[in-house]
Motif scaffolding. Structure first.
Motif, PDB file in Angstrom:
ATOM      1  N   SER A 122       2.400 -26.084 -12.768  1.00  0.00           N
ATOM      2  CA  SER A 122       2.013 -27.295 -12.250  1.00  0.00           C
ATOM      3  C   SER A 122       3.152 -28.400 -11.739  1.00  0.00           C
ATOM      4  O   SER A 122       2.757 -29.213 -10.981  1.00  0.00           O
ATOM      5  CB  SER A 122       1.185 -28.330 -13.421  1.00  0.00           C
ATOM      6  OG  SER A 122       2.111 -28.561 -14.571  1.00  0.00           O
ATOM      7  N   ASP A 123       4.508 -27.952 -11.845  1.00  0.00           N
ATOM      8  CA  ASP A 123       5.493 -28.697 -11.360  1.00  0.00           C
ATOM      9  C   ASP A 123       5.918 -27.872 -10.014  1.00  0.00           C
ATOM     10  O   ASP A 123       5.762 -26.550 -10.034  1.00  0.00           O
ATOM     11  CB  ASP A 123       6.657 -28.412 -12.177  1.00  0.00           C
ATOM     12  CG  ASP A 123       6.381 -29.195 -13.683  1.00  0.00           C
ATOM     13  OD1 ASP A 123       5.910 -30.417 -13.664  1.00  0.00           O
ATOM     14  OD2 ASP A 123       6.310 -28.764 -14.712  1.00  0.00           O
ATOM     15  N   ILE A 124       6.515 -28.571  -9.241  1.00  0.00           N
ATOM     16  CA  ILE A 124       7.036 -28.022  -8.054  1.00  0.00           C
ATOM     17  C   ILE A 124       8.028 -26.868  -8.207  1.00  0.00           C
ATOM     18  O   ILE A 124       8.080 -26.377  -7.201  1.00  0.00           O
ATOM     19  CB  ILE A 124       7.340 -29.119  -7.130  1.00  0.00           C
ATOM     20  CG1 ILE A 124       6.938 -28.770  -5.654  1.00  0.00           C
ATOM     21  CG2 ILE A 124       8.857 -29.709  -7.055  1.00  0.00           C
ATOM     22  CD1 ILE A 124       6.826 -29.991  -4.538  1.00  0.00           C
ATOM     23  N   SER A 172       6.027 -31.296 -20.182  1.00  0.00           N
ATOM     24  CA  SER A 172       5.208 -31.558 -18.986  1.00  0.00           C
ATOM     25  C   SER A 172       3.734 -31.821 -19.519  1.00  0.00           C
ATOM     26  O   SER A 172       3.223 -31.114 -20.218  1.00  0.00           O
ATOM     27  CB  SER A 172       5.340 -30.548 -17.981  1.00  0.00           C
ATOM     28  OG  SER A 172       4.616 -30.769 -16.802  1.00  0.00           O
ATOM     29  N   ALA A 173       3.166 -32.995 -18.910  1.00  0.00           N
ATOM     30  CA  ALA A 173       1.708 -33.001 -19.148  1.00  0.00           C
ATOM     31  C   ALA A 173       0.953 -32.866 -17.904  1.00  0.00           C
ATOM     32  O   ALA A 173       1.407 -33.724 -16.840  1.00  0.00           O
ATOM     33  CB  ALA A 173       1.470 -34.179 -20.082  1.00  0.00           C
ATOM     34  N   ASP A 174      -0.192 -32.642 -17.769  1.00  0.00           N
ATOM     35  CA  ASP A 174      -1.097 -32.558 -16.448  1.00  0.00           C
ATOM     36  C   ASP A 174      -2.516 -33.063 -16.858  1.00  0.00           C
ATOM     37  O   ASP A 174      -2.975 -32.870 -17.996  1.00  0.00           O
ATOM     38  CB  ASP A 174      -1.113 -31.465 -15.831  1.00  0.00           C
ATOM     39  CG  ASP A 174      -1.782 -30.073 -16.778  1.00  0.00           C
ATOM     40  OD1 ASP A 174      -2.697 -29.953 -16.702  1.00  0.00           O
ATOM     41  OD2 ASP A 174      -0.787 -29.435 -16.982  1.00  0.00           O
ATOM     42  N   TYR A 175      -3.025 -33.567 -15.916  1.00  0.00           N
ATOM     43  CA  TYR A 175      -4.530 -33.844 -16.081  1.00  0.00           C
ATOM     44  C   TYR A 175      -5.355 -33.514 -14.785  1.00  0.00           C
ATOM     45  O   TYR A 175      -4.818 -34.111 -13.720  1.00  0.00           O
ATOM     46  CB  TYR A 175      -4.610 -35.344 -16.449  1.00  0.00           C
ATOM     47  CG  TYR A 175      -6.201 -36.037 -16.342  1.00  0.00           C
ATOM     48  CD1 TYR A 175      -6.778 -35.941 -17.651  1.00  0.00           C
ATOM     49  CD2 TYR A 175      -6.559 -36.448 -15.266  1.00  0.00           C
ATOM     50  CE1 TYR A 175      -8.003 -36.189 -17.633  1.00  0.00           C
ATOM     51  CE2 TYR A 175      -7.859 -36.919 -15.414  1.00  0.00           C
ATOM     52  CZ  TYR A 175      -8.713 -37.032 -16.543  1.00  0.00           C
ATOM     53  OH  TYR A 175      -9.829 -37.482 -16.526  1.00  0.00           O
ATOM     54  N   CYS A 206       4.005 -36.115 -10.319  1.00  0.00           N
ATOM     55  CA  CYS A 206       3.553 -34.825  -9.233  1.00  0.00           C
ATOM     56  C   CYS A 206       1.905 -34.934  -8.906  1.00  0.00           C
ATOM     57  O   CYS A 206       1.313 -35.074 -10.076  1.00  0.00           O
ATOM     58  CB  CYS A 206       3.845 -33.592  -9.637  1.00  0.00           C
ATOM     59  SG  CYS A 206       3.398 -32.139  -8.476  1.00  0.00           S
ATOM     60  N   LEU A 207       1.502 -34.871  -7.710  1.00  0.00           N
ATOM     61  CA  LEU A 207       0.197 -34.800  -7.531  1.00  0.00           C
ATOM     62  C   LEU A 207      -0.204 -33.678  -6.735  1.00  0.00           C
ATOM     63  O   LEU A 207       0.424 -33.187  -5.826  1.00  0.00           O
ATOM     64  CB  LEU A 207      -0.186 -36.003  -6.434  1.00  0.00           C
ATOM     65  CG  LEU A 207      -1.895 -36.312  -6.459  1.00  0.00           C
ATOM     66  CD1 LEU A 207      -2.424 -36.483  -7.469  1.00  0.00           C
ATOM     67  CD2 LEU A 207      -1.809 -37.523  -5.274  1.00  0.00           C
ATOM     68  N   ILE A 208      -1.173 -32.863  -6.982  1.00  0.00           N
ATOM     69  CA  ILE A 208      -1.433 -31.523  -6.389  1.00  0.00           C
ATOM     70  C   ILE A 208      -2.891 -31.631  -5.912  1.00  0.00           C
ATOM     71  O   ILE A 208      -3.839 -32.209  -6.592  1.00  0.00           O
ATOM     72  CB  ILE A 208      -1.608 -30.701  -7.526  1.00  0.00           C
ATOM     73  CG1 ILE A 208      -0.099 -30.639  -8.017  1.00  0.00           C
ATOM     74  CG2 ILE A 208      -1.508 -29.100  -6.944  1.00  0.00           C
ATOM     75  CD1 ILE A 208       0.075 -29.664  -9.408  1.00  0.00           C
ATOM     76  N   TYR A 209      -3.144 -31.087  -4.844  1.00  0.00           N
ATOM     77  CA  TYR A 209      -4.268 -31.036  -4.143  1.00  0.00           C
ATOM     78  C   TYR A 209      -4.731 -29.551  -3.598  1.00  0.00           C
ATOM     79  O   TYR A 209      -4.087 -29.133  -3.142  1.00  0.00           O
ATOM     80  CB  TYR A 209      -4.582 -31.876  -2.915  1.00  0.00           C
ATOM     81  CG  TYR A 209      -5.926 -32.147  -2.264  1.00  0.00           C
ATOM     82  CD1 TYR A 209      -7.107 -32.900  -2.651  1.00  0.00           C
ATOM     83  CD2 TYR A 209      -6.285 -31.051  -1.118  1.00  0.00           C
ATOM     84  CE1 TYR A 209      -8.242 -32.763  -2.154  1.00  0.00           C
ATOM     85  CE2 TYR A 209      -7.509 -30.904  -0.664  1.00  0.00           C
ATOM     86  CZ  TYR A 209      -8.445 -31.700  -1.238  1.00  0.00           C
ATOM     87  OH  TYR A 209      -9.822 -31.672  -0.661  1.00  0.00           O
ATOM     88  N   LYS A 247      -2.826 -24.692  -1.902  1.00  0.00           N
ATOM     89  CA  LYS A 247      -2.561 -25.945  -2.245  1.00  0.00           C
ATOM     90  C   LYS A 247      -1.184 -27.085  -1.733  1.00  0.00           C
ATOM     91  O   LYS A 247      -0.336 -26.319  -1.255  1.00  0.00           O
ATOM     92  CB  LYS A 247      -2.362 -26.112  -4.029  1.00  0.00           C
ATOM     93  CG  LYS A 247      -1.100 -25.419  -4.574  1.00  0.00           C
ATOM     94  CD  LYS A 247      -0.980 -25.251  -5.841  1.00  0.00           C
ATOM     95  CE  LYS A 247       0.227 -24.462  -6.342  1.00  0.00           C
ATOM     96  NZ  LYS A 247       0.306 -24.688  -7.743  1.00  0.00           N
ATOM     97  N   LEU A 248      -1.454 -28.078  -1.952  1.00  0.00           N
ATOM     98  CA  LEU A 248      -0.425 -29.056  -1.548  1.00  0.00           C
ATOM     99  C   LEU A 248      -0.009 -29.850  -2.826  1.00  0.00           C
ATOM    100  O   LEU A 248      -0.581 -30.454  -3.410  1.00  0.00           O
ATOM    101  CB  LEU A 248      -0.899 -30.200  -0.280  1.00  0.00           C
ATOM    102  CG  LEU A 248       0.035 -31.012   0.252  1.00  0.00           C
ATOM    103  CD1 LEU A 248       1.080 -30.477   1.133  1.00  0.00           C
ATOM    104  CD2 LEU A 248      -0.783 -32.279   1.070  1.00  0.00           C
ATOM    105  N   MET A 249       1.212 -29.785  -2.660  1.00  0.00           N
ATOM    106  CA  MET A 249       2.058 -30.660  -3.949  1.00  0.00           C
ATOM    107  C   MET A 249       3.035 -31.628  -3.372  1.00  0.00           C
ATOM    108  O   MET A 249       3.954 -31.350  -2.370  1.00  0.00           O
ATOM    109  CB  MET A 249       2.807 -29.618  -4.801  1.00  0.00           C
ATOM    110  CG  MET A 249       2.293 -28.458  -5.277  1.00  0.00           C
ATOM    111  SD  MET A 249       3.170 -26.966  -6.198  1.00  0.00           S
ATOM    112  CE  MET A 249       3.175 -27.937  -7.706  1.00  0.00           C
ATOM    113  N   THR A 250       2.925 -32.806  -3.843  1.00  0.00           N
ATOM    114  CA  THR A 250       4.057 -33.890  -3.643  1.00  0.00           C
ATOM    115  C   THR A 250       4.712 -34.162  -5.098  1.00  0.00           C
ATOM    116  O   THR A 250       4.136 -34.378  -6.187  1.00  0.00           O
ATOM    117  CB  THR A 250       3.363 -35.082  -2.872  1.00  0.00           C
ATOM    118  OG1 THR A 250       2.448 -35.736  -3.995  1.00  0.00           O
ATOM    119  CG2 THR A 250       2.614 -34.663  -1.689  1.00  0.00           C
TER     120      THR A 250
END
Length: 333
Positions: free
Chosen positions: A121-123, A262-265, A296-299, A306-309
């Motif tokens: 989930s990290d770039i 690292s945490a993701d939601y 980070c935001l992932i779509y 996917k697109l990652m910022t």
């Protein structure tokens, strides 16, 4: 013909001659993806790059369902500007026991290092993970053999590997020393919406006048005992995930260490947000070892695109550092 131009020719020929196999619906398959990235530090860097363009072929050995193989190459515009050879290994699976792997591959050491870059989930992997691999010059790959014990009746994963320890071009072990690695993971809880795993990694080699340019200055040649270990924790609960590791290298009387968390939601199937902290304390005096903080935001357009910022900052008494990245990842199959 030089190595960097010889390898792409071999890969191309391999694909050409395996095309009839694809048409016969055999187990042989071709895979690949591209990661296109823009990076800026708001000061000296504004850079478009191909972070990774990978191509690999895998499948089962003819007539042997328990024997498989993989051959992989990669192109990175920011570093090599050429197609480079990465993996070449064979796996033998044992019924209800585990597997044996032989060839050139990433040793099973450190949790995030074993997670594919296209899935995390990290770039980018944490700096301590990249810094404490055993061979940065070979893209973390080693040549050797590794056995994995993973019985169906008990929730444990254990691996033990033996590899060349002190490489000299083009990859031959220059002495009789070997690298030993192990990785143990225990699944504490595994339910439909909950997963909790704990793990431990360990490695040893006797370094014989080799460069460790991610830990020491690149002009230093290191000789002596090289012990490394890591502890890990991984939790997922419904749409929340958390992962952390601490890794340390004891080389003679020196100590390099670091950690990340690292945490993701996941808001839904399309949008995911992450936040993290990481630190790597190397043995290079000129580097800044302060923590980096990231969001980070992932779509997800699909499960394969996917697109990652990503935005990171490092607080420093002299000058704060900032880094922003945008990455588009797409599989072609």
């Amino acid at each position: 013909m030089s190595r960097r131009f010889f390898i792409p020719v071999i890969v191309a020929l391999s694909i050409f001659f395996t095309k009839p196999l694809f048409s016969q619906n055999t187990e042989t398959k071709i895979h690949g993806y591209i990661q296109s990235r823009f990076t800026t530090d708001y000061d000296n860097v504004n850079d478009f790059m191909i972070r990774r363009a990978k191509l690999w072929v895998d499948g089962n050995a003819p007539g042997l369902e328990n024997v498989s193989y993989k051959i992989q190459a990669v192109y990175r515009s920011f570093k090599d500007e050429a197609v480079m050879f990465q993996d070449a290994f064979a796996d033998v699976k044992f019924h209800n026991f585990g597997s044996l792997r032989a060839g050139r591959f990433v040793p099973d050491f450190m949790l995030q290092r074993m997670q594919p870059d296209y899935e995390i989930s990290d770039i980018e992997r944490a700096s301590v993970i990249s810094g404490l691999i055993h061979s940065s010059k070979s893209m973390a790959r080693q040549i050797g053999v590794q056995i994995t014990y993973q019985p169906y009746y008990f929730p444990i994963h254990f691996s033990f590997g033996i590899f060349n320890a002190n490489l000299e071009s083009p990859g031959k072990n220059k002495d009789q020393n070997l690298l030993y690695t192990s990785h143990t993971q225990l699944t504490v809880v595994k339910k439909e919406d909950v997963l909790l795993e704990l793990g431990f990694s360990a490695a040893y080699r006797y370094a014989n006048a080799i460069s460790m340019n991610t830990i020491y200055n690149s002009n230093q040649l290191i000789t002596g005992n090289d012990y490394r270990f890591g502890v890990e924790y991984q939790l997922s609960y419904k749409n929340i995930g958390f992962q952390t590791e601490y890794i340390q290298a004891n080389i003679n009387k020196d100590r390099a260490w670091g950690y990340y968390a690292s945490a993701d939601y996941s808001f839904n199937e399309k949008i995911q947000a992450t936040a993290g902290i990481e630190k790597f304390s190397d043995l290079i005096r000129t580097t800044n070892d302060n923590e980096w903080y990231s969001v980070c935001l992932i779509y997800y357009f699909t499960d394969k695109t996917k697109l990652m910022t990503d935005f990171k900052t490092q607080v420093s008494s002299a000058k704060n550092n900032y880094l922003s990245e945008i990455q588009y990842q797409i599989f072609f199959n």
